[in-house]
Design an enzyme around this catalytic site. Structure first.
Site, PDB file in Angstrom:
ATOM      1  N   LYS A  93       0.648  -0.949  -0.015  1.00 14.05           N
ATOM      2  CA  LYS A  93       0.086  -0.130   0.362  1.00 14.05           C
ATOM      3  C   LYS A  93       0.511   0.988  -0.074  1.00 14.05           C
ATOM      4  O   LYS A  93       0.390   2.580  -0.756  1.00 14.05           O
ATOM      5  CB  LYS A  93      -0.905  -0.510   1.560  1.00 14.05           C
ATOM      6  CG  LYS A  93      -1.889  -1.199   0.590  1.00 14.05           C
ATOM      7  CD  LYS A  93      -3.690  -0.673   1.759  1.00 14.05           C
ATOM      8  CE  LYS A  93      -4.603  -1.603   1.435  1.00 14.05           C
ATOM      9  NZ  LYS A  93      -4.395  -3.138   1.630  1.00 14.05           N
ATOM     10  N   GLU A 115      -9.591   7.736   3.721  1.00  9.08           N
ATOM     11  CA  GLU A 115     -10.444   6.996   4.455  1.00  9.08           C
ATOM     12  C   GLU A 115      -9.625   5.796   4.571  1.00  9.08           C
ATOM     13  O   GLU A 115      -8.971   4.573   3.612  1.00  9.08           O
ATOM     14  CB  GLU A 115     -12.238   6.459   3.427  1.00  9.08           C
ATOM     15  CG  GLU A 115     -12.463   5.030   3.103  1.00  9.08           C
ATOM     16  CD  GLU A 115     -11.428   5.270   1.755  1.00  9.08           C
ATOM     17  OE1 GLU A 115     -11.327   6.959   1.330  1.00  9.08           O
ATOM     18  OE2 GLU A 115     -11.112   4.415   0.822  1.00  9.08           O
ATOM     19  N   SER A 381       1.441  -9.309  -1.664  1.00  7.79           N
ATOM     20  CA  SER A 381       1.525  -8.347  -0.629  1.00  7.79           C
ATOM     21  C   SER A 381       1.933  -7.964   0.897  1.00  7.79           C
ATOM     22  O   SER A 381       1.837  -6.823   0.565  1.00  7.79           O
ATOM     23  CB  SER A 381      -0.587  -8.158  -1.081  1.00  7.79           C
ATOM     24  OG  SER A 381      -1.097  -9.017  -0.277  1.00  7.79           O
TER      25      SER A 381
HETATM   26  C1  LIG Z   1      -4.878  -3.997   1.641  1.00  8.14           C
HETATM   27  C2  LIG Z   1      -4.338  -4.805   1.219  1.00  8.14           C
HETATM   28  C3  LIG Z   1      -4.676  -6.107   0.173  1.00  8.14           C
HETATM   29  C4  LIG Z   1      -5.977  -5.828  -0.632  1.00  8.14           C
HETATM   30  O1  LIG Z   1      -5.618  -4.977  -1.408  1.00  8.14           O
HETATM   31  P1  LIG Z   1      -5.374  -4.372  -2.869  1.00  8.14           P
HETATM   32  O2  LIG Z   1      -6.072  -3.158  -3.235  1.00  8.14           O
HETATM   33  O3  LIG Z   1      -6.862  -5.735  -3.591  1.00  8.14           O
HETATM   34  O4  LIG Z   1      -4.429  -4.910  -3.274  1.00  8.14           O
HETATM   35  C5  LIG Z   1      -4.541  -7.154  -0.524  1.00  8.14           C
HETATM   36  N1  LIG Z   1      -3.138  -7.547   0.406  1.00  8.14           N
HETATM   37  C6  LIG Z   1      -2.221  -6.477   2.232  1.00  8.14           C
HETATM   38  C7  LIG Z   1      -1.490  -7.059   2.173  1.00  8.14           C
HETATM   39  C8  LIG Z   1      -3.249  -5.632   1.654  1.00  8.14           C
HETATM   40  O5  LIG Z   1      -3.277  -4.984   2.780  1.00  8.14           O
END
Ligand SMILES: *Cc1c(COP(=O)(O)O)cnc(C)c1O
Length: 400
Positions: A93, A115, A381
């Protein structure tokens, strides 16, 4: 890697039939200013120097592409993990918030609003506001504030003001309404940082371009490690879709690369407790764009469910709706229990504790159909620290 193709939005922000900008008239000036300027700012050499510099020295990029040998042996294919979990603040993010705050400065803004649902985007926003010395107000549903207390404390420690949204179900959509109201009242000095590839045009494209660094790096790293820039599969979880958009971006026009988007099925697709938008969703308007969303026959948004707070979202970004309906990406849904098993598996096989969102992507490895000669890139992610309490609660499922 061309810019003009069917996976880029047209001038009105449409990916096929999805996208656009459905916003109250009072918000036109704010969104128009952003739409008219974002591409030239992103292309500007000064912007790129600052952005690349912060990605390197602050975020910690490039993130490694790690060949997970034990996981590969288990699935009898060759698996590489793109380590977004090693980014500053523990997930992808921050790539977006770093880019948007640099953009905000160039638009002459000195106040940031956002938000947040689970609080992860709020923390990433509060982080870059501290870095830049900018005022930061994060709107969060009262219910979510109670559920996600550590993130509320993190944001406050970083100097942000967290304002509770007290109307409606007191969750993400109410926080979004409050943020929009704030933006309408403060059009001149305030930039609204949206946290995924959602919202009115140009946000989905803006966020996808800022996250595209992920696939740009993957291509270079794969070439070094395998002799080819192209994998057979790219796998990523989808909440709103930003980490997937970033991981897919530079492969969208490579038809030999299969794109796998993994959603949360919660207790099961037909259980009434799910967030599998691509299966259960129909076209409608949410957060300012036309996309697939979960709604009842009256167009009321259905409350989504997933054990993972980051995937607990009733829509998907318009790019993903387009990728799904055109068949360019294959959507897979994973239930809570499968994701929990994948947490334990990666922890024990590779010594990496993944975020619960990411675990959904890992659980999809079983369904890929990849063979021993295939190369799979999975976008890791985020890291699991934020989910330890949940993992503790389900320890019996994780450790047996
Ligand atoms: C917020 C988050 C997501 C989901 O958000 P996307 O916009 O779909 O990427 C996925 N993995 C992690 C670790 C997150 O913090």
């Amino acid at each position: 890697m061309t810019d003009t193709n069917q996976f880029q939005p047209n001038a009105r922000g449409y990916y096929g039939e999805f996208g656009g900008a459905f916003i109250p008239e009072m918000l036109y000036p704010n969104v128009e200013e952003l739409r008219d300027q974002y591409l030239s700012i992103l292309a500007d050499a000064d912007f790129q120097r600052d952005f690349q510099g912060l990605l390197r020295d602050y975020v910690g990029r490039p993130t490694p592409l790690f060949e997970a040998k034990r996981l590969s042996a288990k699935y009898n294919t060759r698996i590489f993990l793109k380590r977004e979990d090693l980014c500053h603040t523990g997930a992808h993010k921050i790539n977006n918030t770093v880019g948007q705050i640099l953009l905000a400065r160039r638009l002459g803004k000195h106040r940031i609003i956002a938000e947040t649902g689970a609080g992860q985007h709020g923390v990433a926003t509060a982080t870059v506001c501290a870095l830049m010395g900018m005022e930061c107000v994060v709107y969060m549903g009262e219910v979510d504030m109670e559920r996600q207390k550590p993130n509320v404390y993190r944001m406050r420690l970083l100097g942000a003001e967290v304002r509770p949204a007290t109307s409606g179900s007191r969750t993400l959509k109410d926080a979004t309404n409050e943020a929009i109201r704030d933006w309408i009242s403060n059009p001149v000095d305030t930039h609204y940082i949206i946290g995924s590839v959602v919202g009115p045009h140009p946000y989905p494209d803006l966020v996808a371009r800022l996250q595209a660094v992920i696939s740009e790096e993957i291509r270079k790293q794969l070439l070094e490690k395998t002799g080819s820039e192209l994998p057979n599969y790219v796998v990523a979880c989808v909440g709103g879709g930003s980490n997937a958009a970033g991981a897919f971006y530079h492969f969208l026009n490579e038809p030999s690369v299969q794109l796998i988007a993994v959603e949360a099925a919660g207790h099961g697709i037909n259980s009434g407790h799910s967030a599998a938008t691509s299966v259960l969703g129909t076209a409608g308007i949410i957060h300012g764009s036309r996309t697939l969303l979960m709604q009842d026959e009256h167009g009321q948004i259905t409350e989504p469910y997933s054990l993972s707070a980051g995937l607990d979202y009733p829509g998907i970004g318009p790019l993903h709706a387009h990728l799904g309906t055109t068949g360019r990406a294959r959507f897979v849904s994973i239930e809570d229990e499968q994701a929990l098993r994948a947490v334990a598996e990666l922890s024990r096989l590779e010594g990496i504790i993944p975020a619960l969102e990411t675990a959904h992507a890992l659980a999809a490895l079983e369904q890929l159909g990849a063979g021993p000669d295939d190369v799979v890139v999975l976008n890791l992610s985020g890291r699991g620290d934020k989910d330890l309490e949940t993992y503790l609660k389900y320890a019996d499922k994780l450790t047996k």
